[in-house]
Design a protein around this motif. Structure first.
Motif, PDB file in Angstrom:
ATOM      1  N   LYS A  97      -1.563  -6.903 -10.368  1.00 16.98           N
ATOM      2  CA  LYS A  97      -2.723  -6.051  -9.788  1.00 16.98           C
ATOM      3  C   LYS A  97      -2.617  -4.773  -9.417  1.00 16.98           C
ATOM      4  O   LYS A  97      -2.417  -4.282  -8.151  1.00 16.98           O
ATOM      5  CB  LYS A  97      -3.316  -6.978  -8.515  1.00 16.98           C
ATOM      6  CG  LYS A  97      -4.674  -6.468  -8.007  1.00 16.98           C
ATOM      7  CD  LYS A  97      -5.313  -7.630  -7.205  1.00 16.98           C
ATOM      8  CE  LYS A  97      -6.577  -6.797  -6.467  1.00 16.98           C
ATOM      9  NZ  LYS A  97      -7.303  -7.769  -5.870  1.00 16.98           N
ATOM     10  N   PRO A  98      -2.585  -3.767 -10.351  1.00 13.61           N
ATOM     11  CA  PRO A  98      -2.279  -2.417 -10.109  1.00 13.61           C
ATOM     12  C   PRO A  98      -3.521  -1.562  -9.668  1.00 13.61           C
ATOM     13  O   PRO A  98      -4.685  -1.930 -10.021  1.00 13.61           O
ATOM     14  CB  PRO A  98      -1.740  -1.884 -11.341  1.00 13.61           C
ATOM     15  CG  PRO A  98      -2.258  -2.842 -12.282  1.00 13.61           C
ATOM     16  CD  PRO A  98      -2.757  -4.135 -11.642  1.00 13.61           C
ATOM     17  N   ASN A  99      -3.449  -0.472  -9.371  1.00 10.90           N
ATOM     18  CA  ASN A  99      -4.359   0.788  -9.226  1.00 10.90           C
ATOM     19  C   ASN A  99      -4.534   1.252 -10.605  1.00 10.90           C
ATOM     20  O   ASN A  99      -3.634   1.028 -11.402  1.00 10.90           O
ATOM     21  CB  ASN A  99      -4.020   1.730  -8.260  1.00 10.90           C
ATOM     22  CG  ASN A  99      -2.807   2.454  -8.538  1.00 10.90           C
ATOM     23  OD1 ASN A  99      -1.788   1.607  -8.373  1.00 10.90           O
ATOM     24  ND2 ASN A  99      -2.708   3.549  -9.102  1.00 10.90           N
ATOM     25  N   VAL A 109       0.829  -1.135  -0.097  1.00 15.01           N
ATOM     26  CA  VAL A 109       0.155  -0.103   0.122  1.00 15.01           C
ATOM     27  C   VAL A 109       0.776   1.093   0.103  1.00 15.01           C
ATOM     28  O   VAL A 109       1.570   1.441   0.747  1.00 15.01           O
ATOM     29  CB  VAL A 109      -0.911   0.058   1.087  1.00 15.01           C
ATOM     30  CG1 VAL A 109      -1.784   1.197   1.185  1.00 15.01           C
ATOM     31  CG2 VAL A 109      -1.883  -1.320   1.335  1.00 15.01           C
ATOM     32  N   ILE A 110       0.734   2.267  -1.066  1.00 16.67           N
ATOM     33  CA  ILE A 110       1.487   3.462  -1.095  1.00 16.67           C
ATOM     34  C   ILE A 110       0.534   4.574  -0.975  1.00 16.67           C
ATOM     35  O   ILE A 110      -0.504   4.577  -1.822  1.00 16.67           O
ATOM     36  CB  ILE A 110       2.264   3.535  -2.598  1.00 16.67           C
ATOM     37  CG1 ILE A 110       2.945   2.013  -2.590  1.00 16.67           C
ATOM     38  CG2 ILE A 110       2.857   4.750  -2.488  1.00 16.67           C
ATOM     39  CD1 ILE A 110       4.249   2.312  -1.711  1.00 16.67           C
ATOM     40  N   SER A 111       0.702   5.344  -0.185  1.00 16.81           N
ATOM     41  CA  SER A 111      -0.212   6.758  -0.224  1.00 16.81           C
ATOM     42  C   SER A 111       0.276   7.848  -0.599  1.00 16.81           C
ATOM     43  O   SER A 111       1.653   8.141  -1.003  1.00 16.81           O
ATOM     44  CB  SER A 111      -0.804   6.835   1.506  1.00 16.81           C
ATOM     45  OG  SER A 111       0.541   7.114   2.221  1.00 16.81           O
ATOM     46  N   ILE A 112      -0.526   8.870  -0.842  1.00 15.07           N
ATOM     47  CA  ILE A 112      -0.199   9.821  -1.458  1.00 15.07           C
ATOM     48  C   ILE A 112      -0.546  11.016  -0.605  1.00 15.07           C
ATOM     49  O   ILE A 112      -1.703  11.277  -0.251  1.00 15.07           O
ATOM     50  CB  ILE A 112      -0.678  10.332  -2.776  1.00 15.07           C
ATOM     51  CG1 ILE A 112      -0.345   9.174  -3.800  1.00 15.07           C
ATOM     52  CG2 ILE A 112      -0.245  11.610  -3.445  1.00 15.07           C
ATOM     53  CD1 ILE A 112      -0.825   9.530  -5.332  1.00 15.07           C
ATOM     54  N   SER A 113       0.369  12.036  -0.062  1.00 14.55           N
ATOM     55  CA  SER A 113       0.077  13.145   0.655  1.00 14.55           C
ATOM     56  C   SER A 113       1.272  14.042   0.720  1.00 14.55           C
ATOM     57  O   SER A 113       2.279  13.881  -0.124  1.00 14.55           O
ATOM     58  CB  SER A 113      -0.261  12.440   2.292  1.00 14.55           C
ATOM     59  OG  SER A 113       1.239  12.346   2.842  1.00 14.55           O
ATOM     60  N   ASP A 114       1.167  15.137   1.595  1.00 18.49           N
ATOM     61  CA  ASP A 114       2.329  16.144   1.284  1.00 18.49           C
ATOM     62  C   ASP A 114       3.562  15.347   1.971  1.00 18.49           C
ATOM     63  O   ASP A 114       4.835  15.714   1.268  1.00 18.49           O
ATOM     64  CB  ASP A 114       1.925  17.210   2.271  1.00 18.49           C
ATOM     65  CG  ASP A 114       0.862  18.281   1.785  1.00 18.49           C
ATOM     66  OD1 ASP A 114       0.496  18.082   0.410  1.00 18.49           O
ATOM     67  OD2 ASP A 114       0.375  18.884   2.658  1.00 18.49           O
ATOM     68  N   ASP A 115       3.565  14.377   2.712  1.00 25.24           N
ATOM     69  CA  ASP A 115       4.863  13.805   3.241  1.00 25.24           C
ATOM     70  C   ASP A 115       5.317  12.299   2.474  1.00 25.24           C
ATOM     71  O   ASP A 115       5.937  11.958   2.966  1.00 25.24           O
ATOM     72  CB  ASP A 115       4.687  13.493   4.745  1.00 25.24           C
ATOM     73  CG  ASP A 115       4.321  14.802   5.409  1.00 25.24           C
ATOM     74  OD1 ASP A 115       4.815  15.671   4.966  1.00 25.24           O
ATOM     75  OD2 ASP A 115       3.473  14.651   6.337  1.00 25.24           O
ATOM     76  N   SER A 116       4.362  11.902   1.617  1.00 26.52           N
ATOM     77  CA  SER A 116       4.363  10.541   1.057  1.00 26.52           C
ATOM     78  C   SER A 116       4.100  10.612  -0.388  1.00 26.52           C
ATOM     79  O   SER A 116       3.264  11.225  -0.992  1.00 26.52           O
ATOM     80  CB  SER A 116       3.516   9.696   1.839  1.00 26.52           C
ATOM     81  OG  SER A 116       2.273   9.909   1.699  1.00 26.52           O
ATOM     82  N   GLU A 124       0.681  -7.053  -6.085  1.00 22.75           N
ATOM     83  CA  GLU A 124      -0.137  -6.027  -5.839  1.00 22.75           C
ATOM     84  C   GLU A 124       0.257  -4.565  -5.427  1.00 22.75           C
ATOM     85  O   GLU A 124       0.383  -4.548  -3.893  1.00 22.75           O
ATOM     86  CB  GLU A 124      -1.756  -6.440  -5.129  1.00 22.75           C
ATOM     87  CG  GLU A 124      -2.611  -5.314  -5.321  1.00 22.75           C
ATOM     88  CD  GLU A 124      -4.081  -5.738  -4.432  1.00 22.75           C
ATOM     89  OE1 GLU A 124      -3.897  -6.873  -3.903  1.00 22.75           O
ATOM     90  OE2 GLU A 124      -4.857  -4.756  -4.295  1.00 22.75           O
ATOM     91  N   PRO A 125       0.784  -3.878  -6.175  1.00 21.44           N
ATOM     92  CA  PRO A 125       1.155  -2.552  -5.586  1.00 21.44           C
ATOM     93  C   PRO A 125      -0.031  -1.594  -5.839  1.00 21.44           C
ATOM     94  O   PRO A 125      -0.271  -0.973  -7.093  1.00 21.44           O
ATOM     95  CB  PRO A 125       2.442  -2.087  -6.505  1.00 21.44           C
ATOM     96  CG  PRO A 125       2.170  -2.801  -7.748  1.00 21.44           C
ATOM     97  CD  PRO A 125       1.097  -3.737  -7.551  1.00 21.44           C
ATOM     98  N   ILE A 142       8.584   3.305  -0.888  1.00 19.90           N
ATOM     99  CA  ILE A 142       8.460   2.581  -2.180  1.00 19.90           C
ATOM    100  C   ILE A 142       9.375   1.417  -2.284  1.00 19.90           C
ATOM    101  O   ILE A 142       9.123   0.151  -2.646  1.00 19.90           O
ATOM    102  CB  ILE A 142       8.817   3.577  -3.348  1.00 19.90           C
ATOM    103  CG1 ILE A 142       7.361   4.648  -3.289  1.00 19.90           C
ATOM    104  CG2 ILE A 142       8.763   2.967  -4.734  1.00 19.90           C
ATOM    105  CD1 ILE A 142       7.527   5.578  -4.315  1.00 19.90           C
ATOM    106  N   HIS A 143      10.765   1.540  -1.924  1.00 19.24           N
ATOM    107  CA  HIS A 143      11.597   0.536  -2.028  1.00 19.24           C
ATOM    108  C   HIS A 143      11.412  -0.693  -1.068  1.00 19.24           C
ATOM    109  O   HIS A 143      11.521  -1.917  -1.727  1.00 19.24           O
ATOM    110  CB  HIS A 143      13.066   1.145  -1.614  1.00 19.24           C
ATOM    111  CG  HIS A 143      14.333   0.062  -1.522  1.00 19.24           C
ATOM    112  ND1 HIS A 143      14.622  -0.475  -2.726  1.00 19.24           N
ATOM    113  CD2 HIS A 143      14.867  -0.610  -0.579  1.00 19.24           C
ATOM    114  CE1 HIS A 143      15.518  -1.511  -2.315  1.00 19.24           C
ATOM    115  NE2 HIS A 143      15.512  -1.487  -1.063  1.00 19.24           N
ATOM    116  N   VAL A 144      10.790  -0.728  -0.065  1.00 17.87           N
ATOM    117  CA  VAL A 144      10.937  -1.700   0.951  1.00 17.87           C
ATOM    118  C   VAL A 144       9.668  -2.388   0.475  1.00 17.87           C
ATOM    119  O   VAL A 144       9.629  -3.579   0.610  1.00 17.87           O
ATOM    120  CB  VAL A 144      10.853  -1.143   2.403  1.00 17.87           C
ATOM    121  CG1 VAL A 144      11.964  -0.640   2.857  1.00 17.87           C
ATOM    122  CG2 VAL A 144       9.448  -0.291   2.858  1.00 17.87           C
ATOM    123  N   ASN A 145       8.552  -1.722  -0.054  1.00 23.24           N
ATOM    124  CA  ASN A 145       7.197  -2.301  -0.357  1.00 23.24           C
ATOM    125  C   ASN A 145       7.754  -3.111  -1.860  1.00 23.24           C
ATOM    126  O   ASN A 145       7.147  -4.250  -1.928  1.00 23.24           O
ATOM    127  CB  ASN A 145       6.129  -1.458  -0.551  1.00 23.24           C
ATOM    128  CG  ASN A 145       5.429  -1.272   0.648  1.00 23.24           C
ATOM    129  OD1 ASN A 145       4.896  -2.125   1.289  1.00 23.24           O
ATOM    130  ND2 ASN A 145       5.744   0.069   1.167  1.00 23.24           N
TER     131      ASN A 145
END
Ligand code: 5MM
Length: 338
Positions: free
Chosen positions: A220-222, A141-148, A178-179, A154-157
């Protein structure tokens, strides 16, 4: 590793006009779903609900495989048939979610996670295979925000996804990779495309480094969409164009197929987006669905804990619409007919 077995299974998972039902909600997630219809999260209710999904008329016509939670893989249907046996008898491939969830990432931003579950995975895969599972799933799971997201997250996932995929292939189990870039932020579609771009680059780099055979995976992507809280929502054509652009950049043609997650899109939009991409045609891989919410939301509501036939009818309709979208033959008018 038997590459032919892996490749054949992966091809069957993305067979024309079929998609994968994601019914692998962990106990906490299914509780949220049941809470929405006022149903208590008991084993009996989970069993009855999933039995309803798996015995829907024409299920096997539209469904290539089902991702199961461990409890369901070892459970029995209401007629006492072991679930993997019930599915296999219909020609539907049983699969298993093997990650143990996204956990806070040490040293990362507040909303960053890393998916856990690698310890003991080799042994668990043998157990799942003996129970009938032929593919597995791991969700990063990768989130998008001001800090992410950070490069670190990304690398560890990506690294964990590749480690999981390599272990699955060693056991002749096809890994669904599934990223998921979350779509719940206030970011615009441009930001989603940028993040999806770097995430897929990292994932395929790690798959290569860890010797994963691309012929034996399903991605399995978004989709590339506007964040749910963004004031400007991109239309279907733009979502299709941006999603295909980023996939073409990063997904080699050796990958047999891509099965999208729905990520919180409405049922109909998830179908419309898939359909638009397949209508574009000339694609190097099969493009289909592996929806959880967008396949189940209507069925869950119609079922409501007791209306089995209504639940099946809603599920059958949604599965049929997505099956048509998987070959670019869906029309909005078909929704109204139903
Ligand atoms: C069905 O839900 C899956 C398991 O979720 P949890 O680990 O949170 O219990 C989930 O991984 C699902 O397969 C994907 O998110 C795709 O589902 P959607 O609803 O986004 O299509």
């Amino acid at each position: 590793m038997n590459l032919k077995t892996l490749h054949d299974t992966a091809l069957a998972m993305v067979a024309s006009g079929k998609g994968i039902l994601a019914a692998d909600e962990s106990t906490g997630t299914i509780k949220k779903r049941f809470d929405s219809i006022g149903i208590e999260n008991t084993w009996a209710h989970r069993r009855a609900y999933r039995d309803m999904l798996f015995t829907t008329p024409d299920f096997e016509k539209y469904t290539s495989g089902v991702i199961l939670f461990e409890e369901t893989l070892f459970d029995k249907a209401l007629d006492e048939t072991p679930i993997p046996k019930l599915l296999a008898a219909k020609g539907v491939i049983p699969g298993i979610k093997v990650d143990s969830g996204a956990k806070p990432l040490a040293g990362g931003a507040a909303d960053e996670t890393v998916t856990e579950g690698l310890d003991g995975l080799r042994e668990r895969l043998e157990k799942y295979k003996a129970a009938g599972a032929r593919f597995a799933k791991w969700r990063a799971v990768i989130s998008i925000s001001d800090d992410s997201p950070s490069d670190y997250a990304i690398h560890v996932n990506a690294h964990a996804l590749a480690r999981y995929a390599a272990l699955c292939q060693e056991a002749d189990i096809v890994p669904i990779v599934e990223p998921e870039v979350l779509m719940d932020g206030d970011n615009d579609i441009e930001a989603c495309e940028e993040v999806t771009d770097v995430v897929l680059a990292a994932v395929f780099s790690e798959l290569y480094a860890q010797r994963v055979a691309l012929e034996g995976i399903v991605l399995k992507p978004n989709m590339v969409v506007s964040g749910a809280r963004c004031s400007e929502q991109a239309g279907v054509a733009e979502v299709a164009e941006r999603t295909l652009r980023v996939l073409r950049r990063h997904v080699p043609s050796a990958v047999p197929g891509i099965a999208f997650l729905s990520g919180g899109q409405s049922d109909e939009l998830a179908t419309a987006h898939l359909d638009a991409m397949n209508k574009a045609g000339n694609l190097p891989w099969k493009l289909t669905f592996s929806y959880g919410r967008a396949l189940q939301a209507a069925a869950l509501k119609a079922w409501g804990g007791k209306h089995v036939d209504a639940g099946k009818a809603a599920h059958q309709h949604r599965a049929k619409m997505n099956s048509l979208a998987a070959v670019g033959k869906w029309e909005k008018a078909l929704e109204k007919v139903a």
